[in-house]
Design an enzyme around this catalytic site. Structure first.
Site, short mmCIF file in Angstrom:
data_model
loop_
_atom_site.label_atom_id
_atom_site.label_comp_id
_atom_site.label_asym_id
_atom_site.label_seq_id
_atom_site.Cartn_x
_atom_site.Cartn_y
_atom_site.Cartn_z
CG MET A 158 37.84 51.56 39.21
SD MET A 158 37.53 53.10 38.35
CE MET A 158 36.34 52.58 37.15
N GLY B 194 34.05 38.44 36.12
CA GLY B 194 35.31 38.80 35.44
C GLY B 194 36.38 39.17 36.47
CG HIS B 195 36.05 42.73 38.86
ND1 HIS B 195 34.76 43.15 38.62
CD2 HIS B 195 36.85 43.74 38.46
CE1 HIS B 195 34.78 44.37 38.11
NE2 HIS B 195 36.03 44.74 37.99
CD GLN C 13 40.07 54.87 36.14
OE1 GLN C 13 40.95 54.62 36.96
NE2 GLN C 13 39.53 53.93 35.38
CE LYS D 12 34.92 44.93 30.04
NZ LYS D 12 34.78 46.29 29.56
CG ASP D 13 39.19 47.54 30.64
OD1 ASP D 13 38.37 48.26 30.06
OD2 ASP D 13 38.92 46.91 31.69
CB VAL E 237 34.82 36.46 32.37
CG1 VAL E 237 33.69 35.55 32.83
CG2 VAL E 237 36.15 35.97 32.93
NE ARG F 256 31.61 53.10 32.82
CZ ARG F 256 32.92 53.22 33.03
NH1 ARG F 256 33.75 52.31 32.57
NH2 ARG F 256 33.39 54.23 33.71
#
Ligand code: PAF
Length: 281
Positions: free
Chosen positions: A30, A36-37, A61, A149-150, A176, A187
């Site tokens: 997003m 991390g990405h 979502q 993480k998710d 990460v 966030r």
């Protein structure tokens, strides 16, 4: 690296790459990208020859009181980061391109979406599964990478891919973390200085769980109790949404922490909701 906005353009580019014998890797995001990405993009690159990153803040979502409107959007910055990590194509559609007028088909992965984040974010995983199934159908990758993480999202997507017979390898990528242990998240930028100082307590609670398990204290209820105590003490600005100890596939609560057990938690700080998890020792 190209940036395109329409499904037609993506399909044309992918068709050409496939014709050239290239394996397609895919990282849905997003935007508001962080290290991390970038680790997901690098991992996708290891599993493929041509990496597509989608950048789309998916309205379906987000709950009505969630941060859809204020979610950070900065395509220029994200594009530079994607390029630095080796992405080949960015797909950055607008809402109308993804959800055309009269859109009325949703994907609901049952069971897995009831607990954990699903309990406090009704409809969230329906939106995630719907947009991810659409994106997978548009890009038709050989492999797609999602962050651990998710963890619940990853489980939902694995289940959906299996149930819908999608010929796509779903790869989970390790979490990460910042130097102080806080899991990277778009966030985190919402946190005030005071909240940011307390936020690493989530990881410390997970580490405490792991050390209890290592010392033979595997009973889920007592692990959860000790984690909660740590969070009440070290993160008083936050409110615990859940601390759950579940098996990592069906996401059903377990009594004892074992090898494939997921220890997951979510906390609501006044400025942001944070989640984190670890696979039990
Ligand atoms: O993890 C995310 O950023 C989103 O949930 C995803 C997978 C890109 C779907 O919108």
């Amino acid at each position: 690296m190209q940036i395109v906005e329409t499904i037609k353009q993506v399909r044309q580019i992918i068709a050409l790459q496939k014709k050239r014998g290239k394996r397609i890797g895919f990282v849905p995001t997003m935007g508001a990208l962080h290290q991390g990405h970038l680790s997901l993009i690098r991992l996708a690159k290891k599993h493929s020859d041509f990496v597509v990153v989608s950048i789309f803040v998916n309205p379906t979502q987000f709950g009505p009181k969630e941060d859809y409107k204020k979610y950070p959007r900065n395509l220029k910055k994200d594009a530079a980061l994607c390029q630095s990590a080796g992405a080949d194509l960015i797909f950055s559609p607008n809402v109308k391109e993804v959800y055309s007028k009269g859109f009325s088909t949703f994907i609901n992965v049952e069971g897995l979406t009831q607990g954990l984040c699903g309990a406090s974010r009704p409809g969230h995983f329906r939106g995630v599964a719907t947009v991810v199934s659409k994106l997978l159908n548009i890009v038709q990758p050989d492999a797609a990478v999602f962050g651990q993480k998710d963890a619940q999202q990853l489980a939902v997507i694995r289940q959906m891919t299996k149930d819908l017979d999608l010929p796509i390898k779903i790869i989970g990528a390790p979490i990460v973390r910042e130097r102080d242990g806080l899991a990277m998240s778009s966030r985190n930028a919402y946190l005030t200085l005071e909240e940011r100082a307390e936020a690493p307590a989530l990881y410390r609670a997970l580490q405490l769980a792991v050390s209890m398990v290592k010392s033979g204290k595997r009973e889920a209820d007592s692990v959860k109790r000790e984690m909660a105590k740590l969070l009440y003490r070290d993160a008083p600005l936050g409110e615990i949404d859940y601390i759950e100890i579940v098996d990592n596939e069906a996401l059903k609560p377990v009594k004892q922490v074992k090898k494939n057990t997921l220890i997951a938690l979510a906390m609501n700080f006044p400025s942001a909701r944070l989640i984190d998890n670890i696979i039990g020792a």
